[in-house]
Write a protein that holds these residues in place. Structure first.
Motif, short mmCIF file in Angstrom:
data_model
loop_
_atom_site.label_atom_id
_atom_site.label_comp_id
_atom_site.label_asym_id
_atom_site.label_seq_id
_atom_site.Cartn_x
_atom_site.Cartn_y
_atom_site.Cartn_z
N GLY A 91 -20.47 62.86 136.66
CA GLY A 91 -20.40 63.13 135.23
C GLY A 91 -19.84 64.51 134.91
N ALA A 92 -19.73 65.37 135.92
CA ALA A 92 -19.23 66.72 135.67
C ALA A 92 -17.85 66.96 136.29
N ILE A 93 -17.37 65.99 137.10
CA ILE A 93 -16.08 66.15 137.76
C ILE A 93 -15.26 64.87 137.60
N GLU A 94 -13.94 64.97 137.74
CA GLU A 94 -13.08 63.80 137.54
C GLU A 94 -13.19 62.80 138.69
N ALA A 95 -13.25 63.32 139.93
CA ALA A 95 -13.20 62.38 141.07
C ALA A 95 -13.77 63.01 142.33
N VAL A 96 -14.20 62.12 143.23
CA VAL A 96 -14.50 62.54 144.60
C VAL A 96 -13.68 61.66 145.54
N LEU A 97 -12.98 62.30 146.46
CA LEU A 97 -12.31 61.58 147.54
C LEU A 97 -13.37 61.33 148.61
N ASP A 98 -13.71 60.06 148.81
CA ASP A 98 -14.78 59.74 149.74
C ASP A 98 -14.19 59.49 151.13
N GLY A 99 -14.30 60.48 151.99
CA GLY A 99 -13.77 60.37 153.35
C GLY A 99 -14.89 60.28 154.37
N GLY A 100 -16.07 59.84 153.95
CA GLY A 100 -17.19 59.68 154.89
C GLY A 100 -17.89 60.99 155.18
N GLU A 101 -18.65 61.00 156.26
CA GLU A 101 -19.43 62.18 156.67
C GLU A 101 -18.50 63.30 157.15
N THR A 102 -18.85 64.54 156.84
CA THR A 102 -18.04 65.65 157.36
C THR A 102 -18.44 65.95 158.81
N PRO A 103 -17.46 66.19 159.69
CA PRO A 103 -17.78 66.28 161.12
C PRO A 103 -18.58 67.52 161.56
N ARG A 104 -18.42 68.67 160.91
CA ARG A 104 -19.12 69.87 161.37
C ARG A 104 -20.48 70.03 160.69
N GLY A 105 -20.55 69.78 159.41
CA GLY A 105 -21.85 69.76 158.71
C GLY A 105 -22.39 71.11 158.26
N VAL A 106 -21.87 72.21 158.76
CA VAL A 106 -22.20 73.53 158.19
C VAL A 106 -20.90 74.19 157.73
N GLU A 107 -21.02 75.14 156.80
CA GLU A 107 -19.85 75.73 156.18
C GLU A 107 -19.08 76.62 157.15
#
Ligand code: TXA
Ligand code: MG
Length: 342
Positions: free
Chosen positions: A167-183
């Protein structure tokens, strides 16, 4: 606002039009969340001040917390900086694309909205193919913080993004789980020696191997104080319930869980494989992985915190990893998430 979920399959024929669509949204001043190899980012055209302001609104993020700019080419790094320090070259060669963010002197093209008034800019070239394709498709560098509400655990899948930002953004590209998981690891190259502002997916040891000694920023300062990296403030990445940390042994975890059950009705535990737990209380257990396999433990960390919270537990208990290698990033996030200071 309607938020579109653009589900990618990994098949180029299928994904290409969706990435083009997302690039067009960015060019038009919209917000698109996208996967990187670390966590999902909330992206906007780095050259569009109105779009940049919208990032802060969507996240509930204070204007004093600067944004990282994501690039796809060395040319874009040159465009955004004024002078690259010598130490940057071997780091760029080794870690870009990758999970290292460098703080560099900014060029005039970089808006003060991005830098929160500083004369430096954080730059990262993500290695995730979707992130790279999106930056190329939009034709501009993409400013992007992690795609969570401010202070919450970073999102490692599209459900997390939508939970916080639908509701606050136009879109999310859903590419599944991120491989590293920390920033990403954040390294400030405008100080001598360079300063590690945030331990992350690239271990400190790998950086020191490349450029020699790095200064550590270890103090946790109270919220509101001026900090070199505002994201390093004490409480961050936090679930909505108390997070209790134990020493990193099976006995210590057992003891901390047992104590917590006298205080909290339902307790969630991040359990390393094979570590035993008391069987006389209301426990919800997240099987975290083998202790010492930091790649796996890091990848599941934010997922685990959000999942346990979603189970309705009243507190979460986890063992605290050592300050070495990738474990340093996991330790840092758990420590900040457990800080009761709000
Ligand atoms: O892995 C990551 O770095 C993810 C993905 C999306 O790239 N991004 C991310 O962004 O974690 P964010 O905004 O959640 O955290 C970036 C941190 C913030 O704490 C911010 O204060 C710091 O980087 N930062 C950005 N620019 C800076 C600058 N010029 N000087 C000091 N700190 C800066
Ligand atoms: Mg963040």
């Amino acid at each position: 606002m309607l938020t579109q979920r653009l589900i990618l399959t990994g098949d180029d024929q299928h994904d290409r039009p969706l990435i083009e669509q997302a690039g067009a949204i960015i060019r038009a001043g919209g917000l698109v969340a996208f996967p990187t190899e670390t966590v999902y980012g909330l992206g906007a055209d780095a050259y569009n001040p109105v779009a940049l302001q919208r990032i802060f609104q969507a996240k509930g993020r204070p204007a004093w917390d600067p944004l990282i700019v994501h690039v796809a080419t060395p040319q874009q790094i040159l465009e955004l900086t004024s002078g690259i320090p010598d130490l940057a070259l071997p780091l760029i060669q080794r870690f870009m694309p990758g999970s290292l963010t460098l703080i560099l002197p900014k060029s005039d093209r970089v808006s003060t909205i991005i830098t929160a008034g500083r004369d430096t800019v954080g730059i990262r070239m993500p290695s995730h193919p979707v992130a790279q394709a999106l930056i190329r498709a939009s034709g501009v560098p993409i400013a992007a913080p992690s795609a969570n509400r401010f202070g919450r655990p970073s999102p490692t899948n599209a459900d997390h993004v939508l939970h916080d930002l639908a509701g606050a953004i136009e879109a999310v590209l859903d590419g599944g789980e991120t491989p590293r998981g920390v920033e990403s690891t954040i390294l400030d190259l405008t100080t001598d020696p360079p300063t590690l502002l945030r331990p992350g997916a690239v271990p400190l040891e790998a950086i020191e191997e490349t450029i020699g000694t790095v200064r550590l920023l270890t103090e946790m300062l109270p919220r509101g104080m001026s900090l070199p990296a505002p994201g390093t403030m004490a409480r961050h990445y936090a679930p909505r319930v108390p997070l209790l940390l134990s020493a990193p042994t099976p006995e210590a975890l057992y003891g901390t869980v047992k104590d917590s059950l006298t205080q909290y009705e339902w307790v969630g535990v991040l359990r390393p494989r094979g570590w035993s737990l008391p069987d006389n209380g209301h426990l919800i257990v997240f099987e975290w992985g083998t202790w010492g396999e930091w790649d796996t433990l890091a990848q599941k960390l934010f997922y685990a915190l959000r999942w346990l919270e979603g189970q309705g537990v009243h507190a979460i208990v986890a063992p605290l990893p050592p300050a070495e290698g990738l474990a340093r990033a996991v330790r840092d996030r758990l420590t900040r998430a457990s800080n009761p200071e709000q």
